[in-house]
Design a protein around this motif. Structure first.
Motif, mmCIF file in Angstrom:
data_model
loop_
_atom_site.group_PDB
_atom_site.id
_atom_site.type_symbol
_atom_site.label_atom_id
_atom_site.label_comp_id
_atom_site.label_asym_id
_atom_site.label_seq_id
_atom_site.Cartn_x
_atom_site.Cartn_y
_atom_site.Cartn_z
ATOM 1 N N GLY A 93 0.805 -1.217 0.000
ATOM 2 C CA GLY A 93 0.000 0.000 0.000
ATOM 3 C C GLY A 93 0.834 1.260 0.000
ATOM 4 N N MET A 94 0.213 2.311 -0.521
ATOM 5 C CA MET A 94 0.922 3.583 -0.654
ATOM 6 C C MET A 94 1.118 4.305 0.674
ATOM 7 S SD MET A 94 -0.693 4.905 -4.239
ATOM 8 C CE MET A 94 -0.217 6.573 -3.879
ATOM 9 N N SER A 95 0.314 3.990 1.681
ATOM 10 C CA SER A 95 0.432 4.694 2.959
ATOM 11 C C SER A 95 1.289 3.922 3.963
ATOM 12 C CB SER A 95 -0.957 4.963 3.539
ATOM 13 O OG SER A 95 -1.632 3.740 3.756
ATOM 14 N N HIS A 96 1.850 2.800 3.564
ATOM 15 C CA HIS A 96 2.729 2.031 4.450
ATOM 16 C C HIS A 96 3.963 2.871 4.789
ATOM 17 C CE1 HIS A 96 5.459 -1.137 5.819
ATOM 18 N NE2 HIS A 96 4.383 -1.895 5.991
ATOM 19 N N ASP A 97 4.439 2.747 6.027
ATOM 20 C CA ASP A 97 5.593 3.546 6.470
ATOM 21 C C ASP A 97 6.811 3.350 5.581
ATOM 22 O OD1 ASP A 97 4.198 4.642 8.562
ATOM 23 O OD2 ASP A 97 4.985 3.249 10.073
ATOM 24 N N ARG A 98 7.076 2.122 5.165
ATOM 25 C CA ARG A 98 8.252 1.868 4.313
ATOM 26 C C ARG A 98 8.079 2.483 2.930
ATOM 27 N NH1 ARG A 98 12.990 0.179 3.137
ATOM 28 N NH2 ARG A 98 13.435 -1.419 1.593
ATOM 29 N N THR A 99 6.857 2.445 2.372
ATOM 30 C CA THR A 99 6.608 3.087 1.076
ATOM 31 C C THR A 99 6.915 4.576 1.171
ATOM 32 O OG1 THR A 99 4.841 1.488 0.602
ATOM 33 C CG2 THR A 99 4.903 3.478 -0.737
ATOM 34 N N ILE A 100 6.491 5.179 2.248
ATOM 35 C CA ILE A 100 6.731 6.612 2.444
ATOM 36 C C ILE A 100 8.226 6.885 2.599
ATOM 37 C CG2 ILE A 100 6.349 8.560 4.023
ATOM 38 C CD1 ILE A 100 3.528 7.275 4.507
ATOM 39 N N ARG A 101 8.945 6.029 3.339
ATOM 40 C CA ARG A 101 10.398 6.203 3.489
ATOM 41 C C ARG A 101 11.111 6.074 2.152
ATOM 42 N NH1 ARG A 101 10.023 3.213 8.099
ATOM 43 N NH2 ARG A 101 10.849 1.355 7.103
ATOM 44 N N ILE A 102 10.706 5.078 1.355
ATOM 45 C CA ILE A 102 11.320 4.909 0.036
ATOM 46 C C ILE A 102 11.040 6.136 -0.828
ATOM 47 C CG2 ILE A 102 11.318 3.536 -2.084
ATOM 48 C CD1 ILE A 102 10.587 1.094 -0.317
ATOM 49 N N SER A 103 9.811 6.659 -0.741
ATOM 50 C CA SER A 103 9.452 7.857 -1.493
ATOM 51 C C SER A 103 10.320 9.045 -1.076
ATOM 52 C CB SER A 103 7.977 8.178 -1.282
ATOM 53 O OG SER A 103 7.635 9.386 -1.897
ATOM 54 N N GLU A 104 10.569 9.180 0.202
ATOM 55 C CA GLU A 104 11.429 10.261 0.692
ATOM 56 C C GLU A 104 12.861 10.091 0.198
ATOM 57 O OE1 GLU A 104 10.737 9.905 4.882
ATOM 58 O OE2 GLU A 104 8.928 11.144 4.815
ATOM 59 N N GLU A 105 13.351 8.838 0.169
ATOM 60 C CA GLU A 105 14.693 8.577 -0.357
ATOM 61 C C GLU A 105 14.755 8.941 -1.835
ATOM 62 O OE1 GLU A 105 15.375 4.451 0.495
ATOM 63 O OE2 GLU A 105 15.347 4.769 2.658
ATOM 64 N N LEU A 106 13.696 8.626 -2.573
ATOM 65 C CA LEU A 106 13.613 8.974 -3.987
ATOM 66 C C LEU A 106 13.631 10.493 -4.158
ATOM 67 C CD1 LEU A 106 13.222 8.219 -6.964
ATOM 68 C CD2 LEU A 106 10.764 8.072 -6.505
ATOM 69 N N ASP A 107 12.882 11.197 -3.338
ATOM 70 C CA ASP A 107 12.880 12.665 -3.385
ATOM 71 C C ASP A 107 14.285 13.223 -3.185
ATOM 72 O OD1 ASP A 107 10.150 12.677 -3.762
ATOM 73 O OD2 ASP A 107 9.678 13.143 -1.666
ATOM 74 N N LYS A 108 15.027 12.668 -2.233
ATOM 75 C CA LYS A 108 16.389 13.140 -1.974
ATOM 76 C C LYS A 108 17.288 12.920 -3.183
ATOM 77 C CE LYS A 108 16.240 12.591 3.018
ATOM 78 N NZ LYS A 108 16.752 11.854 4.178
ATOM 79 N N LEU A 109 17.158 11.763 -3.820
ATOM 80 C CA LEU A 109 17.958 11.489 -5.014
ATOM 81 C C LEU A 109 17.621 12.464 -6.141
ATOM 82 C CD1 LEU A 109 17.867 7.585 -5.087
ATOM 83 C CD2 LEU A 109 19.897 9.022 -4.764
ATOM 84 N N ILE A 110 16.330 12.722 -6.337
ATOM 85 C CA ILE A 110 15.914 13.658 -7.382
ATOM 86 C C ILE A 110 16.436 15.058 -7.077
ATOM 87 C CG2 ILE A 110 13.913 14.795 -8.437
ATOM 88 C CD1 ILE A 110 12.431 12.066 -8.096
ATOM 89 N N ASN A 111 16.344 15.470 -5.819
ATOM 90 C CA ASN A 111 16.875 16.784 -5.439
ATOM 91 C C ASN A 111 18.378 16.856 -5.661
ATOM 92 O OD1 ASN A 111 14.401 17.844 -4.702
ATOM 93 N ND2 ASN A 111 14.606 17.211 -2.565
ATOM 94 N N GLU A 112 19.093 15.789 -5.323
ATOM 95 C CA GLU A 112 20.534 15.747 -5.543
ATOM 96 C C GLU A 112 20.858 15.890 -7.031
ATOM 97 O OE1 GLU A 112 24.293 12.720 -4.744
ATOM 98 O OE2 GLU A 112 22.348 12.278 -3.847
ATOM 99 N N TYR A 113 20.077 15.207 -7.864
ATOM 100 C CA TYR A 113 20.278 15.297 -9.308
ATOM 101 C C TYR A 113 20.021 16.722 -9.807
ATOM 102 C CZ TYR A 113 19.737 14.568 -14.293
ATOM 103 O OH TYR A 113 19.858 14.666 -15.644
ATOM 104 N N LEU A 114 18.942 17.342 -9.341
ATOM 105 C CA LEU A 114 18.609 18.698 -9.771
ATOM 106 C C LEU A 114 19.671 19.700 -9.333
ATOM 107 C CD1 LEU A 114 14.755 18.694 -9.151
ATOM 108 C CD2 LEU A 114 15.960 18.555 -11.344
ATOM 109 N N ILE A 115 20.185 19.542 -8.113
ATOM 110 C CA ILE A 115 21.250 20.421 -7.633
ATOM 111 C C ILE A 115 22.496 20.239 -8.487
ATOM 112 C CG2 ILE A 115 22.878 20.794 -5.724
ATOM 113 C CD1 ILE A 115 20.438 20.202 -3.852
#
Length: 80
Positions: free
Chosen positions: A28-50
């Motif tokens: 499920g999308m609201s599972h704690d691990r799904t949210i953590r993975i999503s946050e890790e993905l956000d960090k990678l995307i931000n790193e790429y944009l920077i």
């Protein structure tokens, strides 16, 4: 950072995105691990944009010739 790092980050983004989708399909999308993975993905995307913002134009053009990021909608047939 150099173009090689941009390529590595793009690869990590693809892997992390796949991991998130696979986990969300089973837990499920609201599972704690799904949210953590999503946050890790956000960090990678931000790193790429920077990296793209602070990399000279010549290096960005060279990297763009090697890497294409295609963002599909997260809400696709898997979640309908």
């Amino acid at each position: 950072m150099n173009c090689r790092n941009a390529v590595a980050i793009c690869s990590e983004i693809r892997i992390k995105r796949w991991e998130m989708i696979e986990f969300a399909q089973t837990h499920g999308m609201s599972h704690d691990r799904t949210i953590r993975i999503s946050e890790e993905l956000d960090k990678l995307i931000n790193e790429y944009l920077i990296l793209q913002h602070h990399t000279p134009l010549e290096m960005r053009v060279e990297a763009q010739e090697m890497v294409v990021i295609v963002q599909e909608p997260f809400y696709n047939d898997y979640f309908l």
